[in-house]
Design a protein around this motif. Structure first.
Motif, PDB file in Angstrom:
ATOM      1  N   GLN A 181      -7.488  11.141  -5.560  1.00 49.34           N
ATOM      2  CA  GLN A 181      -7.314  10.732  -4.138  1.00 49.34           C
ATOM      3  C   GLN A 181      -8.419   9.488  -3.994  1.00 49.34           C
ATOM      4  O   GLN A 181      -8.419   8.480  -3.494  1.00 49.34           O
ATOM      5  CB  GLN A 181      -7.497  11.771  -3.387  1.00 49.34           C
ATOM      6  N   LEU A 201      -6.039   1.220  -2.521  1.00 47.56           N
ATOM      7  CA  LEU A 201      -5.403   0.834  -1.283  1.00 47.56           C
ATOM      8  C   LEU A 201      -6.290  -0.085  -0.737  1.00 47.56           C
ATOM      9  O   LEU A 201      -5.941  -1.067  -0.050  1.00 47.56           O
ATOM     10  CB  LEU A 201      -5.022   2.244  -0.387  1.00 47.56           C
ATOM     11  N   LEU A 258      -7.366   6.488  -5.577  1.00 48.83           N
ATOM     12  CA  LEU A 258      -6.135   5.916  -4.904  1.00 48.83           C
ATOM     13  C   LEU A 258      -6.726   5.102  -3.454  1.00 48.83           C
ATOM     14  O   LEU A 258      -6.117   4.136  -3.447  1.00 48.83           O
ATOM     15  CB  LEU A 258      -5.219   7.175  -4.432  1.00 48.83           C
ATOM     16  N   GLU A 259      -7.779   5.806  -2.997  1.00 54.41           N
ATOM     17  CA  GLU A 259      -8.356   5.124  -1.918  1.00 54.41           C
ATOM     18  C   GLU A 259      -8.807   3.571  -2.142  1.00 54.41           C
ATOM     19  O   GLU A 259      -9.057   2.583  -1.133  1.00 54.41           O
ATOM     20  CB  GLU A 259      -9.417   5.758  -1.157  1.00 54.41           C
ATOM     21  N   LYS A 280       0.847  -1.242   0.392  1.00 51.10           N
ATOM     22  CA  LYS A 280       0.070  -0.092   0.023  1.00 51.10           C
ATOM     23  C   LYS A 280       0.804   1.241  -0.165  1.00 51.10           C
ATOM     24  O   LYS A 280       0.627   2.133  -0.811  1.00 51.10           O
ATOM     25  CB  LYS A 280      -0.868  -0.013   1.089  1.00 51.10           C
ATOM     26  N   GLU A 334       0.707   8.863  -5.996  1.00 54.12           N
ATOM     27  CA  GLU A 334       0.690  10.388  -5.688  1.00 54.12           C
ATOM     28  C   GLU A 334       1.762  11.129  -6.606  1.00 54.12           C
ATOM     29  O   GLU A 334       1.213  12.360  -6.818  1.00 54.12           O
ATOM     30  CB  GLU A 334       0.800  10.611  -4.019  1.00 54.12           C
ATOM     31  N   LYS A 382       0.878   4.016  -2.879  1.00 56.32           N
ATOM     32  CA  LYS A 382       0.466   5.431  -2.648  1.00 56.32           C
ATOM     33  C   LYS A 382       1.775   6.228  -3.026  1.00 56.32           C
ATOM     34  O   LYS A 382       1.246   7.534  -3.680  1.00 56.32           O
ATOM     35  CB  LYS A 382       0.269   5.731  -1.206  1.00 56.32           C
TER      36      LYS A 382
END
Length: 195
Positions: A90, A97, A93-94, A76, A84, A80
């Motif tokens: 975002q 993860l 991205l969540e 993770k 990024e 990330k």
């Protein structure tokens, strides 16, 4: 970005500790990425929905570069950092993860995206490849001093895993489940000769 990401993850998984793993290696990751696409196509997910799952598939085992048990946290972190730098949104991205987090054993799927990655990660238990893959995993656990068991104990562990596991996607339930049940019967048959 996906081609850059693929190159980056391939480098990580082809180096150091990752390259020495009989099961959780670059070949496994490529298979998981392919499995994600098969499941997503079956479930008619859009390209936008598929993207974060494919990204998570590429990253999900990269943490083996640093540690074996608990590698998901490292995976993770690596995902990330990479995403990024790329300016990846975002919210997506969540999702990436959360998908990686869900692959921890026992799997804990909290979304349809995570369910796809979880089923893709253990896709092989519903295929004839199961018997070859479990040999690779046993070798890996032996090398990592995770578990050293007799043949009978190993077959019993596999039988329990097959029996207890439930696929989460429609593809898993409708296609892979049949193969899993066949593999379960084969393991029972093998155990019948061992005991």
């Amino acid at each position: 970005m996906i081609s850059e990401l693929e190159k980056y993850c391939t480098q990580l998984l082809s180096a150091g500790k990752c390259a020495q793993l009989p099961f959780h290696n670059i070949e496994h990751t490529k298979e998981v990425v392919s499995n994600v696409k098969v499941i997503c196509n079956y479930q008619r997910l859009s390209k936008e929905e598929i993207e974060p799952i494919v990204i998570a598939a590429w990253f999900h085992d990269t943490g083996h570069l640093e540690l074996y048990q608990g590698h998901e946290e490292v995976s993770k972190r690596l995902a990330k950092e990479f995403l990024e730098k790329q300016g990846y949104p975002q919210a997506k991205l969540e999702t990436v993860l959360a998908c990686i987090e869900a692959t921890k054993m026992p799997q804990n799927c909290t979304s349809k995206y995570a369910a796809v990655l979880c089923d893709a990660d253990i896709f092989h238990i519903g295929t004839p490849d199961f018997f070859f893959k479990k040999l690779l995993l046993r070798r890996e656990w032996d090398l990592k001093d995770i578990m050293k068991v007799s043949d009978i104990e190993w077959h019993k562990l596999n039988l329990k895993f097959l029996h207890d596991h439930h696929f989460r996607t429609a593809y898993g339930k409708e296609i892979l489940e049949r193969g899993k049940l066949e593999n379960e019967e084969k393991v029972k048959y093998i155990l019948g000769f061992c005991e």
